[in-house]
Design an enzyme around this catalytic site. Sequence first.
Site, PDB file in Angstrom:
ATOM      1  N   TYR B 134      -1.045   8.747   6.583  1.00 39.07           N
ATOM      2  CA  TYR B 134      -1.650   7.913   5.552  1.00 39.07           C
ATOM      3  C   TYR B 134      -0.520   7.267   4.772  1.00 39.07           C
ATOM      4  CZ  TYR B 134      -3.716   6.506   1.132  1.00 39.07           C
ATOM      5  OH  TYR B 134      -4.091   5.784   0.048  1.00 39.07           O
ATOM      6  N   GLU B 222      -2.952  -0.542   1.656  1.00 40.10           N
ATOM      7  CA  GLU B 222      -3.193   0.775   2.237  1.00 40.10           C
ATOM      8  C   GLU B 222      -3.200   0.674   3.757  1.00 40.10           C
ATOM      9  OE1 GLU B 222      -6.158   4.053   0.677  1.00 40.10           O
ATOM     10  OE2 GLU B 222      -7.217   2.743   2.061  1.00 40.10           O
TER      11      GLU B 222
END
Lengths: 339, 426
Positions: B134, B222
Site C-alpha cells: 500500500y 494513493e
Amino acid sequence: MSVLVNKNSKVVVQGITGSEGTFHTSQMLQYGTNVVGGITPGKGGTTYSGKGEDTFTRPLPVFNSVREAVADTAADVSIIFVPAPMAADAILESIEGGIGVIVCITEGIPVKDMITVNAALKNSKSRLIGPNCPGIITPDEAKIGIMPGYIFLRGPVGLVSRSGTLTYEAVKQLTDVGLGQSTCIGIGGDPIVGTKFIDAIELFNADPETKAIVMIGEIGGNAEEEAAEYIKKNVKKPVVGFIAGITAPPGRRMGHAGAIISGGKGTAADKIATMKKCGITVVESPAEIGLTMKNVMDGNGSGVKKSQRSKGTTAKKGTGNKATTGLKEKQGTAKKNKE
Amino acid sequence: MNIHEYQAKELLHQHGVPVLPGRAVFNATDAGAVAFADFAVRGVKTIVVKAQIHAGGRGKGTVHDPKTNEAVVVAGKPLRGVTVISDGNLADKVYHTALGLLGNKLVTVQTGVEGKTVNRVLIEEGCNIGHEYYCSILLDRQTGKNVIMISSEGGVDIEKVAEETPDKILKEYIDPSVDLQQFQLRRLGFQLGLSGSSFKSFTSFISTLYRAYKAMDCSLLEVNPLVSTASGEFIALDAKVNFDDNALYRHPEYPELRDISEEDPLEVEAGKHDLNYIKLDGNVGCMVNGAGLAMATMDIIQLAGGKPANFLDVGGGADVDRIENAFRIMMSDPHVKAVLINIFGGIVRCDRVANGILQALNHVSVTMPVIVRLDGTNAVEAREILRKSGLNFLVAATMKEAADKVTEALLDKKMASARKSAPVVV
C-alpha cells in the site's frame, strides 16, 4: 488586556486598492482600527482615500512593499486581501518584512503554497491568522478582519473559531446574554492554518482579561482534539465548545477545504467525545452557545477567576442547569439547558 | 476533484511513474478490439478488465442490471468490477466482460446500495504479482507537511491496518525546506526488507511518485496496490488521485478530465450557479450563508426532529439570483418537506436578503413551509418585510426559534397528511 491585537496595533493592508481591500479598510477605519497604510505594488508613493461609499475617514499612504511600509510606519500587523494565486507570496513578504501578526483573509490558497508558508513561519517571529478566515477583533480597540463590528461587546470571553458566519452567530449570542469578548479569533477553515486552536487557547489562557473561552470547531483534522488535550492539562478557565457537522457525510468537503471527514477521521462525534472527556462543556445545539456560557460562568461565580479550584472539570460539572434566570429578552424564552 | 483510475494512470505515466499498458473504452466492441490489437497480437497472456467509477472496492463489488436489479452473470459466474482473463479467446472474453459491465451498475462498499453506473472500462495488461504493498502521499494536517505512507499489507483495507496494526504503516514526513531526501527513501526500502534490484526499483518509484504528486497539485495520491513483480519491478497497479481544488487554476487541462456523470446532477447544476450544494437524504432543505453556519444549521435541523436534505452555502452575497437558483435546486429534491433559510447578515444587509427572497419567490413556486431566520444587520426591518409580504413565511429571530419552527412545520405536515389520508383509511 486582550490577545495579539489592541488599540496600539499599527495595521497595514496588503491589496488596499482592490475592491475587497478598499471596502474593508473603510470598515476597519470606521471601527477605529489604527490602519497606518497599505501596500499595492506599483502604486507606492501615492496616498489612497478609498472611493465612493467606501471613502476612508482619512487618506492613507500606499507603499510598493511591506518592507517600505514597515520602515515608514512601524507597522506591526498586516491584513491580506490579495487574490489566492498571489496570497502566499503576500504572506511570505509580510514574514520577511518582520510583521508580528499577519491576518490573511484570502480564500482558496493551494495547499502546496501553504506548506511553504508554514515552513517559513516556523523559522520566523511572525504569527499568521488564517488564511480563509474572518480575521481577529479586540472589541472597541481593533478590528482586523471582515466581521460586522457592531455585534461585538467588550468583556471576559475569548472566542476562537474555524468559521465565519458561525462565529458571528456565537458572538451575537454572547452579546445578547450580556457577555462581552476579550478577543475573537477566526482561525480559518483550511487544512493548514497559521494559528491553530491550541495556539489561540494558549494565548487566552495567559490573558488575565479572558475569564472563559468559547471554541467553535467543525469536522475534519484533529486540531480540536489536540486543543482539548492541552486544555485538560493546562487550562483552568471554563471552556464551552461546539462542533459543527454532526450530520455531515464522510468524504464530502463541506464548503471549507478543511471540513472533510476522510478515512473515518475527523468526525464531529469523535471530537465531541474527546472534548467532553477533557472537561469542555460541549453544546449540542448551535443555538445555545451564549446561554451555556452564561450558565457556566454564573455557576462558577460570575466568571471571577477560579484558579483556586483544583480542577476546571469538576467545577464545571453540575453547573449546566443552574442560573438560567436573569437572562435578557430573547434568550429568556429559550428553554433551560437541555440535558 | 476526483478522476478515474485510467486518467490517473495516464497522468502518472506522463510523469514517469511505471504503470501497465492499458486503454479505456466506452463500448464492448472497442473493448474486444483493444484486447486483440493492443494485447493478444503481442502475445500478452493476461488481460484485466476494470470498471471505471469514482469509488473503491471494485474487485469485490457486484454488478447489477439497473432495471431488474438482478446480478449480472458472465461465463457462469457473477460479474465483479475487476476481472482477470488469462485463458481461452482473450478478446472474446474481454468483449463479454465489458458488455456485462457497461450500462449496468456496480455496487461496492463505497457506492452505497444504489451503486454507480459503469460507462467506461479500462482494458489493461496483466502482470505477474510478487508482492502487494500500500502506498499513499498526502498532507499531514498536524505537521503541515506531506507524508509518504507505505505498508507491506497492500491491496486490503488500509484503514483496518491503521486501526489494528499501526506499526505496519511506515511514514516519512517531508520537510518542505529540504524536500524528499535519498536517506528517507533508503529507510523505507530497508524497513520493507528490500534489497538488490527491487530496492533500487522501489526507491526510484517512490521518488518519481512524489515528484508527480507535487507537480500535479494533488491532495491525495494513493497507489493500492503498489506491486512488485516476480522480476522485482515496482508498478502502480491501481491509482487514486484527488486534486487540490484550490490549485485547479494552475492546471487548465484538468477540467477536461472531469466526468459529470459521476456527480449528482443537482450538485452539477448548483456548481454552474456558483453555489456550494451537497445533496443529502433528509426532508428539510436549508439555505445558509457561510459553510460553518450551514453545517450548524444542518445539525440543528436534526436536533429539531428533521433530517437535513442538503448542505447549501449561498456565500456572503446572497443576492436575488443566487437565492432564486438555490430555491430551484432545493425544490427539485422531491424529499424536501420544509425549507429553512438561515442568514446571518454581517456585511450583507438582511433587508436586502429579505427582498431577494421575495423576488426569488416571484419566479419559483414553493408549496411547502418556509422558515426564514434572519439575524444581524437590519434584521428587524427584514423580518417586517417578510411579515408584510402576504406570503406564508414562518419568521424566526434566533436559531433556537428557527429550530422550533422546523419541528412545528414537520408536525403540521404530518398531521395534514394524516387528515388527508384519514378518509381513505375509514
